[in-house]
Design an enzyme around this catalytic site. Sequence first.
Site, PDB file in Angstrom:
ATOM      1  N   GLU A  31      -9.745  -1.582   5.304  1.00 13.75           N
ATOM      2  CA  GLU A  31     -10.366  -1.229   6.576  1.00 13.75           C
ATOM      3  C   GLU A  31     -11.616  -2.079   6.832  1.00 13.75           C
ATOM      4  O   GLU A  31     -12.197  -2.638   5.888  1.00 13.75           O
ATOM      5  CB  GLU A  31     -10.757   0.255   6.532  1.00 13.75           C
ATOM      6  N   ASN A  47      -7.438  -2.217  14.271  1.00 12.98           N
ATOM      7  CA  ASN A  47      -8.840  -2.503  13.930  1.00 12.98           C
ATOM      8  C   ASN A  47      -8.955  -3.737  13.026  1.00 12.98           C
ATOM      9  O   ASN A  47     -10.008  -3.986  12.451  1.00 12.98           O
ATOM     10  CB  ASN A  47      -9.482  -1.280  13.251  1.00 12.98           C
ATOM     11  N   HIS A  67      -7.224  -4.295  10.232  1.00 13.12           N
ATOM     12  CA  HIS A  67      -6.982  -4.082   8.796  1.00 13.12           C
ATOM     13  C   HIS A  67      -5.697  -4.775   8.345  1.00 13.12           C
ATOM     14  O   HIS A  67      -4.780  -4.982   9.134  1.00 13.12           O
ATOM     15  CB  HIS A  67      -7.015  -2.602   8.409  1.00 13.12           C
ATOM     16  N   ASP A  72       0.819  -1.210   0.000  1.00 16.80           N
ATOM     17  CA  ASP A  72       0.000   0.000   0.000  1.00 16.80           C
ATOM     18  C   ASP A  72       0.855   1.263   0.000  1.00 16.80           C
ATOM     19  O   ASP A  72       2.083   1.203   0.133  1.00 16.80           O
ATOM     20  CB  ASP A  72      -0.956  -0.015   1.204  1.00 16.80           C
TER      21      ASP A  72
HETATM   22  C1  GLP Z   1      -0.402   0.665   8.521  1.00 17.53           C
HETATM   23  C2  GLP Z   1      -0.140  -0.225   7.305  1.00 17.53           C
HETATM   24  C3  GLP Z   1      -0.372  -1.686   7.613  1.00 17.53           C
HETATM   25  C4  GLP Z   1       0.316  -2.053   8.909  1.00 17.53           C
HETATM   26  C5  GLP Z   1      -0.262  -1.252  10.038  1.00 17.53           C
HETATM   27  C6  GLP Z   1       0.325  -1.592  11.404  1.00 17.53           C
HETATM   28  O1  GLP Z   1      -1.713   1.088   8.637  1.00 17.53           O
HETATM   29  N1  GLP Z   1      -0.944   0.134   6.184  1.00 17.53           N
HETATM   30  O2  GLP Z   1       0.108  -2.457   6.532  1.00 17.53           O
HETATM   31  O3  GLP Z   1       0.168  -3.425   9.156  1.00 17.53           O
HETATM   32  O4  GLP Z   1      -0.023   0.118   9.764  1.00 17.53           O
HETATM   33  O5  GLP Z   1       1.454  -0.822  11.672  1.00 17.53           O
HETATM   34  P1  GLP Z   1       2.460  -1.115  12.861  1.00 17.53           P
HETATM   35  O6  GLP Z   1       3.239  -2.312  12.454  1.00 17.53           O
HETATM   36  O7  GLP Z   1       3.317   0.119  12.962  1.00 17.53           O
HETATM   37  O8  GLP Z   1       1.633  -1.342  14.066  1.00 17.53           O
END
Ligand code: GLP
Length: 243
Positions: A143, A136, A138, A67
């Site tokens: 989402e 959440n 995702h 993404d």
């Molecule tokens: C973002 C990314 C996700 C990732 C998530 C969790 O929203 N789009 O791909 O898994 O954050 O991030 P973190 O690993 O910093 O908790």
Amino acid sequence: MNVHIFDSKEQASKAGAILFAAQLMDDPESVLGFATGSTPLGLYAELVRLNQEGIISFQEATTFNLDEYVGLEREHKESYHYFMHENLFSFLDIDEERVHVPDGMAVDPESEAVWYEDMIDEAGGIDIQLLGIGINGHIGFNEPSNVFSQATHAVELTESTIEANARFFNDKSEVPRQALTMGIGTIMGAMKIVLVAFGANKAEAVKAMIDGPVDPQCPASILQLHDDVTVLLDQEAASLLLE
Ligand code: GLP
């Protein structure tokens, strides 16, 4: 789902890196799917070490990131393009021509999404996809919703994600409201999936993903239906799982 619980996130990260290394040893031309967020950092550091010590090579590999924020230049410090180069690609023997991150500055994000999905198909699909998980539930930027998304597409970020990601920006108002993300269908098309989650703030999402029903309100729960998913957790992220 193969769920493994480790004493530390360092151990879990090494185990994840080994899965990617094994994939590359088996097929140096593998198509690798990468993720951003703080969770994969240890795994990326281990891949860099394995590459720099000559144990694995990325020279013939192709990569696709999950993404990207819409509206951030590649050079923006919080763009995922920048993040991936700062934390992984610039330390590898990888061919930049085969590195793919969605273009968040595309004039038409929906056309960019279609083009990105086509590129994945042309590369033969993803052999192994790394995932983190949002608080959440995702995955990528898919989402919670009433339906599981299919292909790469543009999304509006939820308030919960904007808040969770505000820590990386000077102010919450700077967090982009939109992103491009591989769809749930794109992710489910990967041959193998490795999901990493660490810390108590992920425990609810991890529980819903593993023990809950398959429900688009927890996008990660769809992974219960994939036949090659490895989930790597530390004790805190696993703390609410059923025995
Ligand atoms: C973002 C990314 C996700 C990732 C998530 C969790 O929203 N789009 O791909 O898994 O954050 O991030 P973190 O690993 O910093 O908790």
